[in-house]
Design a protein around this motif. Structure first.
Motif, mmCIF file in Angstrom:
data_model
loop_
_atom_site.group_PDB
_atom_site.id
_atom_site.type_symbol
_atom_site.label_atom_id
_atom_site.label_comp_id
_atom_site.label_asym_id
_atom_site.label_seq_id
_atom_site.Cartn_x
_atom_site.Cartn_y
_atom_site.Cartn_z
ATOM 1 N N THR A 138 106.043 77.120 -68.636
ATOM 2 C CA THR A 138 106.169 77.329 -67.194
ATOM 3 C C THR A 138 104.936 78.037 -66.650
ATOM 4 N N LEU A 139 104.470 79.037 -67.386
ATOM 5 C CA LEU A 139 103.265 79.745 -66.948
ATOM 6 C C LEU A 139 102.040 78.821 -66.950
ATOM 7 N N ALA A 140 101.968 77.962 -67.957
ATOM 8 C CA ALA A 140 100.826 77.037 -68.033
ATOM 9 C C ALA A 140 100.849 76.078 -66.859
ATOM 10 N N ILE A 141 102.030 75.603 -66.478
ATOM 11 C CA ILE A 141 102.143 74.670 -65.355
ATOM 12 C C ILE A 141 101.748 75.379 -64.065
ATOM 13 N N MET A 142 102.228 76.609 -63.921
ATOM 14 C CA MET A 142 101.885 77.340 -62.701
ATOM 15 C C MET A 142 100.369 77.580 -62.635
ATOM 16 N N ALA A 143 99.761 77.857 -63.751
ATOM 17 C CA ALA A 143 98.310 78.073 -63.778
ATOM 18 C C ALA A 143 97.583 76.773 -63.480
ATOM 19 N N ALA A 144 98.081 75.660 -64.009
ATOM 20 C CA ALA A 144 97.436 74.374 -63.785
ATOM 21 C C ALA A 144 97.555 73.977 -62.327
ATOM 22 N N GLU A 145 98.676 74.231 -61.703
ATOM 23 C CA GLU A 145 98.851 73.899 -60.297
ATOM 24 C C GLU A 145 97.862 74.665 -59.430
ATOM 25 N N LYS A 146 97.635 75.903 -59.779
ATOM 26 C CA LYS A 146 96.698 76.697 -59.000
ATOM 27 C C LYS A 146 95.286 76.197 -59.200
ATOM 28 N N VAL A 147 94.985 75.819 -60.427
ATOM 29 C CA VAL A 147 93.630 75.354 -60.706
ATOM 30 C C VAL A 147 93.413 74.011 -60.022
ATOM 31 N N LEU A 148 94.337 73.116 -60.127
ATOM 32 C CA LEU A 148 94.186 71.788 -59.554
ATOM 33 C C LEU A 148 94.407 71.823 -58.044
ATOM 34 N N GLY A 149 95.144 72.768 -57.609
ATOM 35 C CA GLY A 149 95.396 72.872 -56.187
ATOM 36 C C GLY A 149 96.384 71.862 -55.702
ATOM 37 N N ARG A 150 97.134 71.246 -56.486
ATOM 38 C CA ARG A 150 98.125 70.281 -56.045
ATOM 39 C C ARG A 150 99.357 70.410 -56.900
ATOM 40 N N ILE A 152 102.231 69.168 -59.436
ATOM 41 C CA ILE A 152 102.206 68.301 -60.614
ATOM 42 C C ILE A 152 103.526 67.550 -60.627
ATOM 43 N N ASN A 153 103.413 66.241 -60.850
ATOM 44 C CA ASN A 153 104.643 65.448 -60.909
ATOM 45 C C ASN A 153 105.266 65.555 -62.289
ATOM 46 N N GLU A 154 106.385 64.874 -62.463
ATOM 47 C CA GLU A 154 107.181 64.964 -63.699
ATOM 48 C C GLU A 154 106.401 64.458 -64.897
ATOM 49 N N ASP A 155 105.709 63.337 -64.782
ATOM 50 C CA ASP A 155 104.965 62.782 -65.923
ATOM 51 C C ASP A 155 103.821 63.709 -66.320
ATOM 52 N N ASP A 156 103.108 64.233 -65.337
ATOM 53 C CA ASP A 156 102.008 65.159 -65.640
ATOM 54 C C ASP A 156 102.559 66.417 -66.308
ATOM 55 N N HIS A 157 103.677 66.851 -65.780
ATOM 56 C CA HIS A 157 104.309 68.053 -66.327
ATOM 57 C C HIS A 157 104.662 67.876 -67.797
ATOM 58 N N LYS A 158 105.304 66.767 -68.153
ATOM 59 C CA LYS A 158 105.698 66.500 -69.540
ATOM 60 C C LYS A 158 104.498 66.413 -70.442
ATOM 61 N N LYS A 159 103.423 65.760 -69.970
ATOM 62 C CA LYS A 159 102.229 65.593 -70.787
ATOM 63 C C LYS A 159 101.570 66.944 -71.019
ATOM 64 N N MET A 160 101.494 67.777 -70.012
ATOM 65 C CA MET A 160 100.836 69.065 -70.140
ATOM 66 C C MET A 160 101.657 70.003 -71.055
ATOM 67 N N VAL A 161 102.968 69.965 -70.920
ATOM 68 C CA VAL A 161 103.822 70.811 -71.778
ATOM 69 C C VAL A 161 103.658 70.383 -73.224
ATOM 70 N N LYS A 162 103.642 69.068 -73.457
ATOM 71 C CA LYS A 162 103.514 68.564 -74.826
ATOM 72 C C LYS A 162 102.186 68.970 -75.419
ATOM 73 N N ASP A 163 101.130 68.818 -74.675
ATOM 74 C CA ASP A 163 99.804 69.189 -75.174
ATOM 75 C C ASP A 163 99.728 70.700 -75.431
ATOM 76 N N PHE A 164 100.233 71.455 -74.488
ATOM 77 C CA PHE A 164 100.175 72.904 -74.618
ATOM 78 C C PHE A 164 100.973 73.389 -75.822
ATOM 79 N N VAL A 165 102.164 72.837 -75.991
ATOM 80 C CA VAL A 165 103.011 73.255 -77.122
ATOM 81 C C VAL A 165 102.349 72.857 -78.426
ATOM 82 N N ASN A 166 101.761 71.694 -78.492
ATOM 83 C CA ASN A 166 101.088 71.270 -79.714
ATOM 84 C C ASN A 166 99.921 72.163 -80.036
ATOM 85 N N GLU A 167 99.145 72.552 -79.039
ATOM 86 C CA GLU A 167 97.966 73.376 -79.306
ATOM 87 C C GLU A 167 98.312 74.852 -79.501
#
Length: 173
Positions: A138-150, A152-167
């Motif tokens: 959740t924190l990573a998504i909130m940080a990404a939204e601020k950085v991107l300034g827009r 994030i939809n559901e697909d972007d959210h799932k992809k980012m969570v998966k990448d973040f959890v893996n790393e």
């Protein structure tokens, strides 16, 4: 004046007349004693002998009975001691068995408590890990939204969570 001496010589064997009558009296007295006193005295002595022999025989019988009773008492005492030792050994064995059973139950109960505690710790750890992963995502998504300034939809959210959890997931846990 001198005293006159009787005339004649002293008999050689004394007075035979007196000796004869003394002998006759002695034998008559001896016959009377034999007839009237010997048998009662002899009967009394026989009775006394019989009484003494009977008493000795009775004393011997009592002595044998006392010896037999002493042996029986000694045997009973030995048996009583043996029974007492058996009772003590049975009680000791029962106490040892009870002790062993109580210790085994306590060890089993301790093992169960440890296993339950370990399972609870493991479950709590897993739950904390999951909550930590969710919070981090959740924190990573909130940080990404601020950085991107827009947003994030559901697909972007799932992809980012998966990448973040893996790393970063292995580092967090």
């Amino acid at each position: 004046m001198p005293i006159d001496q009787p005339a004649g010589a002293t008999p050689r064997f004394g007075n035979l007349y007196a000796i004869g009558w003394t002998a006759v009296n002695f034998f008559v007295l001896l016959a009377l004693l034999y007839k009237f006193a010997f048998n009662p005295i002899n009967a009394m002595l026989e009775q006394r002998t019989t009484t003494i022999e009977s008493s000795l025989k009775h004393a011997e019988e009592v002595k044998v009975e006392v010896e037999q009773m002493r042996k029986e008492a000694q045997t009973n005492l030995l048996e009583s001691r043996k029974e007492a030792q058996e009772i003590v050994s049975r009680a000791t064995k029962a106490a040892e068995d009870a002790k062993t059973e109580i210790v085994a139950k306590a060890q089993e109960e301790s093992k169960n408590i440890k296993e339950k505690a370990n399972a609870e710790i493991k479950a709590a750890t897993e739950q904390a890990k999951m909550e930590l992963k969710d919070t981090a995502a959740t924190l990573a998504i909130m940080a990404a939204e601020k950085v991107l300034g827009r947003a994030i939809n559901e697909d972007d959210h799932k992809k980012m969570v998966k990448d973040f959890v893996n790393e970063a997931g292995d580092l967090l846990c």
